[in-house]
Design a protein around this motif. Structure first.
Motif, PDB file in Angstrom:
ATOM      1  N   GLY A   1       0.809  -1.213   0.000  1.00 24.56           N
ATOM      2  CA  GLY A   1       0.000   0.000   0.000  1.00 24.56           C
ATOM      3  C   GLY A   1       0.837   1.255   0.000  1.00 24.56           C
ATOM      4  O   GLY A   1       0.508   2.237  -0.672  1.00 24.56           O
ATOM      5  N   ARG A   2       1.933   1.242   0.765  1.00 24.14           N
ATOM      6  CA  ARG A   2       2.789   2.426   0.800  1.00 24.14           C
ATOM      7  C   ARG A   2       3.460   2.669  -0.545  1.00 24.14           C
ATOM      8  O   ARG A   2       3.618   3.819  -0.971  1.00 24.14           O
ATOM      9  CB  ARG A   2       3.832   2.274   1.911  1.00 24.14           C
ATOM     10  N   TYR A   3       3.843   1.596  -1.219  1.00 25.53           N
ATOM     11  CA  TYR A   3       4.441   1.756  -2.546  1.00 25.53           C
ATOM     12  C   TYR A   3       3.412   2.320  -3.530  1.00 25.53           C
ATOM     13  O   TYR A   3       3.681   3.288  -4.251  1.00 25.53           O
ATOM     14  CB  TYR A   3       4.977   0.416  -3.055  1.00 25.53           C
ATOM     15  N   ILE A   4       2.234   1.709  -3.532  1.00 20.20           N
ATOM     16  CA  ILE A   4       1.182   2.186  -4.444  1.00 20.20           C
ATOM     17  C   ILE A   4       0.758   3.602  -4.081  1.00 20.20           C
ATOM     18  O   ILE A   4       0.456   4.429  -4.957  1.00 20.20           O
ATOM     19  CB  ILE A   4      -0.027   1.221  -4.415  1.00 20.20           C
ATOM     20  N   ASP A   5       0.768   3.907  -2.772  1.00 24.74           N
ATOM     21  CA  ASP A   5       0.419   5.257  -2.331  1.00 24.74           C
ATOM     22  C   ASP A   5       1.377   6.282  -2.924  1.00 24.74           C
ATOM     23  O   ASP A   5       0.958   7.348  -3.398  1.00 24.74           O
ATOM     24  CB  ASP A   5       0.457   5.302  -0.803  1.00 24.74           C
ATOM     25  N   ARG A   6       2.673   5.982  -2.907  1.00 29.66           N
ATOM     26  CA  ARG A   6       3.648   6.908  -3.494  1.00 29.66           C
ATOM     27  C   ARG A   6       3.423   7.075  -4.989  1.00 29.66           C
ATOM     28  O   ARG A   6       3.461   8.188  -5.517  1.00 29.66           O
ATOM     29  CB  ARG A   6       5.076   6.405  -3.231  1.00 29.66           C
ATOM     30  N   VAL A   7       3.185   5.971  -5.668  1.00 38.91           N
ATOM     31  CA  VAL A   7       3.011   6.038  -7.122  1.00 38.91           C
ATOM     32  C   VAL A   7       1.756   6.827  -7.484  1.00 38.91           C
ATOM     33  O   VAL A   7       1.789   7.771  -8.293  1.00 38.91           O
ATOM     34  CB  VAL A   7       2.947   4.615  -7.725  1.00 38.91           C
ATOM     35  N   VAL A   8       0.625   6.445  -6.872  1.00 40.93           N
ATOM     36  CA  VAL A   8      -0.644   7.097  -7.200  1.00 40.93           C
ATOM     37  C   VAL A   8      -0.647   8.549  -6.725  1.00 40.93           C
ATOM     38  O   VAL A   8      -1.100   9.453  -7.438  1.00 40.93           O
ATOM     39  CB  VAL A   8      -1.818   6.322  -6.572  1.00 40.93           C
ATOM     40  N   GLY A   9      -0.128   8.798  -5.509  1.00 42.57           N
ATOM     41  CA  GLY A   9      -0.102  10.155  -4.985  1.00 42.57           C
ATOM     42  C   GLY A   9       0.706  11.098  -5.846  1.00 42.57           C
ATOM     43  O   GLY A   9       0.277  12.218  -6.150  1.00 42.57           O
ATOM     44  N   HIS A  10       1.893  10.663  -6.264  1.00 39.55           N
ATOM     45  CA  HIS A  10       2.722  11.523  -7.110  1.00 39.55           C
ATOM     46  C   HIS A  10       2.143  11.645  -8.521  1.00 39.55           C
ATOM     47  O   HIS A  10       2.274  12.695  -9.151  1.00 39.55           O
ATOM     48  CB  HIS A  10       4.154  10.988  -7.156  1.00 39.55           C
ATOM     49  N   GLU A  11       1.525  10.590  -9.014  1.00 41.47           N
ATOM     50  CA  GLU A  11       0.877  10.689 -10.329  1.00 41.47           C
ATOM     51  C   GLU A  11      -0.238  11.725 -10.285  1.00 41.47           C
ATOM     52  O   GLU A  11      -0.356  12.573 -11.191  1.00 41.47           O
ATOM     53  CB  GLU A  11       0.310   9.330 -10.739  1.00 41.47           C
ATOM     54  N   ALA A  12      -1.051  11.677  -9.239  1.00 41.24           N
ATOM     55  CA  ALA A  12      -2.127  12.662  -9.095  1.00 41.24           C
ATOM     56  C   ALA A  12      -1.560  14.068  -8.979  1.00 41.24           C
ATOM     57  O   ALA A  12      -2.054  15.008  -9.616  1.00 41.24           O
ATOM     58  CB  ALA A  12      -2.979  12.326  -7.871  1.00 41.24           C
ATOM     59  N   THR A  13      -0.503  14.220  -8.174  1.00 45.39           N
ATOM     60  CA  THR A  13       0.079  15.545  -7.971  1.00 45.39           C
ATOM     61  C   THR A  13       0.697  16.089  -9.249  1.00 45.39           C
ATOM     62  O   THR A  13       0.502  17.264  -9.600  1.00 45.39           O
ATOM     63  CB  THR A  13       1.147  15.483  -6.864  1.00 45.39           C
ATOM     64  N   LEU A  14       1.448  15.273  -9.954  1.00 50.65           N
ATOM     65  CA  LEU A  14       2.087  15.725 -11.189  1.00 50.65           C
ATOM     66  C   LEU A  14       1.045  16.085 -12.249  1.00 50.65           C
ATOM     67  O   LEU A  14       1.235  17.031 -13.022  1.00 50.65           O
ATOM     68  CB  LEU A  14       3.034  14.649 -11.709  1.00 50.65           C
ATOM     69  N   ARG A  15      -0.045  15.342 -12.288  1.00 43.64           N
ATOM     70  CA  ARG A  15      -1.122  15.696 -13.213  1.00 43.64           C
ATOM     71  C   ARG A  15      -1.723  17.059 -12.846  1.00 43.64           C
ATOM     72  O   ARG A  15      -2.015  17.878 -13.718  1.00 43.64           O
ATOM     73  CB  ARG A  15      -2.208  14.623 -13.204  1.00 43.64           C
ATOM     74  N   LEU A  16      -1.899  17.282 -11.542  1.00 43.44           N
ATOM     75  CA  LEU A  16      -2.448  18.553 -11.086  1.00 43.44           C
ATOM     76  C   LEU A  16      -1.518  19.709 -11.457  1.00 43.44           C
ATOM     77  O   LEU A  16      -1.961  20.735 -11.970  1.00 43.44           O
ATOM     78  CB  LEU A  16      -2.655  18.515  -9.571  1.00 43.44           C
TER      79      LEU A  16
END
Length: 560
Positions: free
Chosen positions: A75-90
């Motif tokens: 979950g922590r790995y996926i959290d980093r991937v998804v969180g940064h993907e969302a942020t970079l898109r924003l």
């Protein structure tokens, strides 16, 4: 609050990524808290069973612990991937949105901003918005939801236990950093302002580094940078102290929550109202729940600077374009005659109008020179004809149709301007030329180069058209850059060409050659020459003298 809501409004397009990121982060956080609590319960229960000589089913708890461990790690790995993907898109979407909004503002509505300031808004201010979601909104929502789950689990055992633990966690982990952020609002805003100012100074000083060194002014500008840097470091130091205090409170919240859980739970165990393993579970659950607050102090303290950056962006987004695209533009007329009828233009803060009731007829195919001292209003005429600005009073017509009734793209395709200070991009020479017409053939490109008297210059370059021009064309001289701009515009092939001081940076012979070739290429079409020099005036049909924003003379070249 209004600025925060408006900032969140920019994220609507990516709400799916945002919710997914929060969900993954919540699952990983609950898995970590659950792992600690379940492990504590399991170890204590096994010890109690061993002391009592009883048996217990350890397969199910062991399986749950393994599952939570895997879920936490993954979950922590996926959290980093998804969180940064969302942020970079924003961030990418916000940067593209701001740039698209700046395009119709330039150049008239951005005159008061330096290039370094605009760069800071596009880069640093937007990057700082990362704090809004990745380091503030998402952790805060996950912390609140985690507290709700922890509180519910503790409440099932005892209401006082839940109330005591939640009071400590909310007070030390949430409210204290929030109150500290209020005290840090001033330094946060100062950090944003001083960071932007430092970037502006660095960009300006690097752009003019050679003149500064030649004139001996470098030391003074260097000292100014040192002072600005010291001011920025001071603001960062103030925020760092508050962040350290907040981090200490966050860690203290876990220790205090553990003490409260034991203080309330031990009497419950003694009274037989709670099992020993459940007390271990409650204690470790309270301790591990404090982890969700670890990043909040820094996020709270950085929130004021984030909002300050957001306000700087909104200040650009709220600016009104100097010219408005008509809702129902009229088609381009067949005629290309230009007429300025009683045109007045006043710049913001100007003591007098840049143009004062100017009336002028420019028939299609004529060659007209605008002459006059600097500040007379010549370049203002060019800006109005290209519709970079609209007059405050009066009207400009193209072929009998008001320019304000035509689509901006049609006007700027018909009226081409080579400005006094043309901009070259950090590309190759050919790529800069093809900005005028990406689909131009090699023959058309060669013809434009020849017309701008660039052929000999290109032939001397080892890489020819593939030669990089450097940042903003710094590897080219002023005259070479101006000729590149002329060739670039000739590729557009406008019906009306405006040349603003095309001979600046050129020797008289080269200037005369360039103007002769450009006029030959534009034969039968309108050319408006803005100049101080006398070169090529003999090829003009009329010479219009402008002074203090008024037309003071309109003569033939022979009468000049």
């Amino acid at each position: 609050m209004k600025d925060l809501l408006r900032l969140l409004g920019l994220y609507r397009r990516h709400v799916g990524w945002i919710l997914l990121s929060m969900l993954v982060s919540l699952v990983a956080t609950l898995a970590n808290v659950g792992l600690m609590a379940t492990s504590g319960w399991f170890i204590t229960a096994m010890a109690a069973a061993g002391l009592a000589g009883a048996t217990m089913n350890y397969f199910t708890p062991a399986a749950i612990i393994r599952a939570l461990a895997i879920l936490r790690t993954g979950g922590r790995y996926i959290d980093r991937v998804v969180g940064h993907e969302a942020t970079l898109r924003l961030l990418a979407d916000t940067r593209a949105h701001l740039f698209a909004r700046m395009v119709p503002l330039a150049p008239a509505a951005l005159d008061d901003l330096r290039s370094g300031d605009l760069l800071a808004r596009l880069k640093a201010d937007i990057d700082r918005l990362e704090l809004t979601f990745l380091r503030f909104l998402s952790p805060l929502m996950v912390a609140l939801l985690t507290l709700a789950v922890v509180g519910l689990v503790l409440f099932l055992h005892d209401g006082r236990l839940a109330a005591g633990v939640l009071a400590v966690l909310i007070g030390c982990g949430l409210l204290a950093p929030a109150l500290a952020s209020v005290a840090a609002a001033g330094p946060g805003r100062a950090l944003t302002a001083r960071s932007a100012e430092l970037r502006r100074l660095v960009v300006d000083d690097l752009s003019g580094l050679m003149p500064l060194m030649i004139t001996g002014a470098f030391a003074g500008h260097r000292d100014r940078l040192v002072v600005a840097m010291a001011s920025l470091v001071q603001a960062e130091r103030q925020l760092a102290r508050r962040a350290a205090f907040g981090q200490a409170l966050g860690r203290l919240s876990g220790d205090l929550a553990l003490i409260v859980a034991l203080a309330v739970g031990v009497p419950l165990v003694v009274a037989g109202r709670m099992a020993g393993p459940d007390l271990a579970m409650a204690a470790l659950l309270s301790l591990s729940a404090a982890e969700v607050f670890m990043g909040l102090p820094a996020a709270f303290l950085g929130f004021s600077s984030t909002l300050a950056s957001a306000r700087r962006l909104f200040a650009i987004l709220d600016r009104k374009p100097p010219v408005i695209e008509p809702a129902n533009p009229r088609p381009l007329p067949e005629g290309r005659d230009l007429r300025l009828d009683g045109v007045t233009l006043r710049y913001p803060g100007g003591l007098r109008p840049a143009l004062d009731h100017v009336s002028l007829d420019i028939p299609f195919g004529s060659h007209v020179a605008l002459v006059g001292e600097s500040g007379a209003g010549k370049s203002s005429v060019a800006a109005l004809l290209a519709r970079l600005r609209d007059p405050d009073v009066g009207e400009i017509r193209l072929g009998g149709v008001a320019l304000t009734d035509l689509a901006l793209a049609d006007v700027r395709r018909t009226v081409g301007v080579v400005p006094q200070k043309p901009h070259l991009f950090t590309l190759t020479l050919e790529e800069n030329l093809r900005l005028g017409s990406p689909s131009a053939t090699a023959t058309e490109l060669a013809a434009a180069i020849e017309a701008a008297s660039l052929a000999d210059f290109v032939a001397r370059l080892p890489q020819g058209l593939a030669t990089p021009v450097g940042v903003a064309g710094t590897t080219l001289s002023g005259g070479e850059a101006r000729r590149v701009a002329i060739a670039r515009l000739l590729l557009v092939d406008p019906d009306i060409l405006i040349l603003d001081e095309p001979g600046e940076g050129l020797d008289p012979d080269t200037e005369a050659t360039v103007l002769d070739r450009v006029l030959d290429r534009m034969a039968g079409r309108t050319v408006i020459l803005i100049t101080h020099a006398r070169a090529a005036l003999h090829r003009m049909d009329r010479v219009v003298e402008v002074d203090a924003g008024r037309v003071v003379a309109n003569r033939t070249p022979s009468a000049v």
